[in-house]
Design a protein around this motif. Structure first.
Motif, mmCIF file in Angstrom:
data_model
loop_
_atom_site.group_PDB
_atom_site.id
_atom_site.type_symbol
_atom_site.label_atom_id
_atom_site.label_comp_id
_atom_site.label_asym_id
_atom_site.label_seq_id
_atom_site.Cartn_x
_atom_site.Cartn_y
_atom_site.Cartn_z
ATOM 1 N N PRO A 49 0.817 -1.217 0.000
ATOM 2 C CA PRO A 49 0.000 0.000 0.000
ATOM 3 C C PRO A 49 0.850 1.267 0.000
ATOM 4 O O PRO A 49 0.440 2.290 -0.545
ATOM 5 C CB PRO A 49 -0.818 -0.113 1.303
ATOM 6 C CG PRO A 49 -0.037 -1.040 2.171
ATOM 7 C CD PRO A 49 0.688 -1.977 1.254
ATOM 8 N N SER A 50 2.025 1.183 0.576
ATOM 9 C CA SER A 50 2.892 2.358 0.607
ATOM 10 C C SER A 50 3.463 2.649 -0.780
ATOM 11 O O SER A 50 3.565 3.804 -1.192
ATOM 12 C CB SER A 50 4.020 2.112 1.613
ATOM 13 O OG SER A 50 4.778 3.255 1.765
ATOM 14 N N GLY A 51 3.780 1.580 -1.509
ATOM 15 C CA GLY A 51 4.333 1.739 -2.855
ATOM 16 C C GLY A 51 3.343 2.354 -3.833
ATOM 17 O O GLY A 51 3.733 2.877 -4.873
ATOM 18 N N ARG A 52 2.040 2.281 -3.487
ATOM 19 C CA ARG A 52 1.037 2.899 -4.366
ATOM 20 C C ARG A 52 1.086 4.411 -4.281
ATOM 21 O O ARG A 52 0.610 5.118 -5.157
ATOM 22 C CB ARG A 52 -0.365 2.425 -3.964
ATOM 23 C CG ARG A 52 -0.776 1.169 -4.693
ATOM 24 C CD ARG A 52 -2.109 0.648 -4.183
ATOM 25 N NE ARG A 52 -1.938 -0.743 -3.783
ATOM 26 C CZ ARG A 52 -2.531 -1.329 -2.764
ATOM 27 N NH1 ARG A 52 -3.359 -0.652 -2.002
ATOM 28 N NH2 ARG A 52 -2.318 -2.586 -2.493
ATOM 29 N N ARG A 53 1.620 4.929 -3.206
ATOM 30 C CA ARG A 53 1.614 6.376 -2.973
ATOM 31 C C ARG A 53 3.003 7.009 -2.977
ATOM 32 O O ARG A 53 3.125 8.229 -2.910
ATOM 33 C CB ARG A 53 0.937 6.671 -1.633
ATOM 34 C CG ARG A 53 -0.551 6.404 -1.684
ATOM 35 C CD ARG A 53 -1.196 6.297 -0.331
ATOM 36 N NE ARG A 53 -2.613 6.021 -0.470
ATOM 37 C CZ ARG A 53 -3.123 4.824 -0.714
ATOM 38 N NH1 ARG A 53 -2.322 3.774 -0.851
ATOM 39 N NH2 ARG A 53 -4.422 4.643 -0.850
ATOM 40 N N THR A 54 4.027 6.166 -2.996
ATOM 41 C CA THR A 54 5.397 6.698 -2.966
ATOM 42 C C THR A 54 6.237 5.943 -3.999
ATOM 43 O O THR A 54 5.759 5.023 -4.650
ATOM 44 C CB THR A 54 6.046 6.483 -1.575
ATOM 45 O OG1 THR A 54 6.236 5.066 -1.385
ATOM 46 C CG2 THR A 54 5.190 7.025 -0.455
ATOM 47 N N ALA A 55 7.494 6.332 -4.062
ATOM 48 C CA ALA A 55 8.411 5.657 -4.993
ATOM 49 C C ALA A 55 9.010 4.401 -4.355
ATOM 50 O O ALA A 55 9.879 3.761 -4.944
ATOM 51 C CB ALA A 55 9.520 6.613 -5.403
ATOM 52 N N TYR A 56 8.544 4.069 -3.169
ATOM 53 C CA TYR A 56 9.076 2.906 -2.453
ATOM 54 C C TYR A 56 8.732 1.614 -3.194
ATOM 55 O O TYR A 56 7.579 1.370 -3.527
ATOM 56 C CB TYR A 56 8.476 2.887 -1.035
ATOM 57 C CG TYR A 56 8.716 1.632 -0.244
ATOM 58 C CD1 TYR A 56 10.000 1.111 -0.100
ATOM 59 C CD2 TYR A 56 7.666 0.976 0.390
ATOM 60 C CE1 TYR A 56 10.218 -0.045 0.647
ATOM 61 C CE2 TYR A 56 7.877 -0.166 1.137
ATOM 62 C CZ TYR A 56 9.154 -0.670 1.253
ATOM 63 O OH TYR A 56 9.364 -1.803 1.985
ATOM 64 N N ARG A 57 9.744 0.792 -3.452
ATOM 65 C CA ARG A 57 9.544 -0.497 -4.126
ATOM 66 C C ARG A 57 10.182 -1.597 -3.278
ATOM 67 O O ARG A 57 11.413 -1.721 -3.224
ATOM 68 C CB ARG A 57 10.171 -0.481 -5.532
ATOM 69 C CG ARG A 57 9.554 0.576 -6.459
ATOM 70 C CD ARG A 57 8.126 0.216 -6.860
ATOM 71 N NE ARG A 57 7.500 1.252 -7.668
ATOM 72 C CZ ARG A 57 6.666 2.191 -7.205
ATOM 73 N NH1 ARG A 57 6.369 2.244 -5.911
ATOM 74 N NH2 ARG A 57 6.133 3.077 -8.011
ATOM 75 N N THR A 58 9.354 -2.396 -2.661
ATOM 76 C CA THR A 58 9.840 -3.424 -1.730
ATOM 77 C C THR A 58 10.848 -4.356 -2.410
ATOM 78 O O THR A 58 11.915 -4.642 -1.861
ATOM 79 C CB THR A 58 8.643 -4.251 -1.212
ATOM 80 O OG1 THR A 58 7.566 -3.387 -0.939
ATOM 81 C CG2 THR A 58 9.019 -5.026 0.022
ATOM 82 N N ARG A 59 10.484 -4.828 -3.594
ATOM 83 C CA ARG A 59 11.366 -5.760 -4.307
ATOM 84 C C ARG A 59 12.752 -5.145 -4.516
ATOM 85 O O ARG A 59 13.779 -5.806 -4.354
ATOM 86 C CB ARG A 59 10.742 -6.113 -5.671
ATOM 87 C CG ARG A 59 11.565 -7.080 -6.505
ATOM 88 C CD ARG A 59 11.164 -7.030 -7.970
ATOM 89 N NE ARG A 59 11.350 -5.720 -8.577
ATOM 90 C CZ ARG A 59 12.529 -5.235 -8.977
ATOM 91 N NH1 ARG A 59 13.618 -5.952 -8.841
ATOM 92 N NH2 ARG A 59 12.616 -4.018 -9.492
ATOM 93 N N LYS A 60 12.774 -3.867 -4.837
ATOM 94 C CA LYS A 60 14.036 -3.186 -5.117
ATOM 95 C C LYS A 60 14.909 -3.108 -3.855
ATOM 96 O O LYS A 60 16.138 -3.268 -3.925
ATOM 97 C CB LYS A 60 13.729 -1.784 -5.648
ATOM 98 C CG LYS A 60 14.880 -1.129 -6.340
ATOM 99 C CD LYS A 60 14.385 0.125 -7.040
ATOM 100 C CE LYS A 60 15.515 1.057 -7.363
ATOM 101 N NZ LYS A 60 15.036 2.348 -7.832
#
Ligand code: SF4
Ligand code: SF4
Length: 186
Positions: free
Chosen positions: A47-58
């Motif tokens: 849900p955070s990646g939908r609103r920020t540039a945060y990419r867990t996989r990366k």
């Protein structure tokens, strides 16, 4: 595709992460990162990646590659610890615990997100990260509960114990807390 500067690769990063996390979480939990095959399910669920540039996989990929600038970025602090990725990962990578371990390492390096430091400061001030406010006290009264819950927030003795533990663990130094101001240092 981005070119990796080999001079910046920390080949020991993965071991440092496992070492940092294993005491609390157990080695198998932290070393589960090695099973990641970069499918991206975590990123797609976040849900955070939908609103920020945060990419867990990366973030996980950077750890696996030894790119320790991952500890200097804001990305790891955008995780809300919702555990969605943790539940959905097809490789049973304990993602949320790994992100938390990265935060612990980053905090010790002096990179702790201000909003997290502020939340942590409430534990020192009130004994709780989310202290009861006026509305909560009133609501408890309406529900027939004692207005003040039997917690450290309303017990000087318990609050003092919390503060003693925090000082023993030097958590106050980690978040740069000023006991005279009872707030974060500037
Ligand atoms: S869902 Fe699991 S296997 Fe897929 S990229 Fe994320 S951590 Fe790796
Ligand atoms: S636990 Fe963190 S990284 Fe995983 S889905 Fe939730 S916010 Fe995203």
């Amino acid at each position: 595709m981005a070119v990796i500067n080999m001079e910046k690769v920390n080949k020991n990063l993965i071991n440092e992460v496992i070492e940092a996390g294993k005491l609390v979480l157990g080695e198998s939990v932290v070393s589960s990162i090695k099973a990641c095959y970069q499918c991206g399910t975590c990123t797609g669920s976040c849900p955070s990646g939908r609103r920020t540039a945060y990419r867990t996989r990366k973030v996980l990929r950077k750890v696996l590659l030894g790119l320790d600038d991952v500890l200097d970025t804001d990305d790891i602090w955008y995780c809300t610890t919702c555990y969605t990725c943790y539940e959905r990962c097809p490789r049973d990578v304990k993602i949320t615990e790994i992100i938390k371990t990265l935060r612990n390492i980053a905090a010790k390096k002096g990179n702790m997100d201000l909003s997290h430091r502020k939340t942590a400061s409430y534990v020192l001030r009130f004994g709780h990260a989310v202290p009861a406010n006026k509305q909560v006290v009133e609501l408890r009264g309406k529900l027939g509960l004692p207005a003040k819950s039997p917690t450290a927030q309303f017990s000087e003795k318990d609050l003092e114990e919390v503060r003693t533990l925090i000082k023993e663990l030097e958590f106050d130094k980690l978040i740069a807390f000023d006991w005279e101001k009872m707030d974060l240092k500037e």
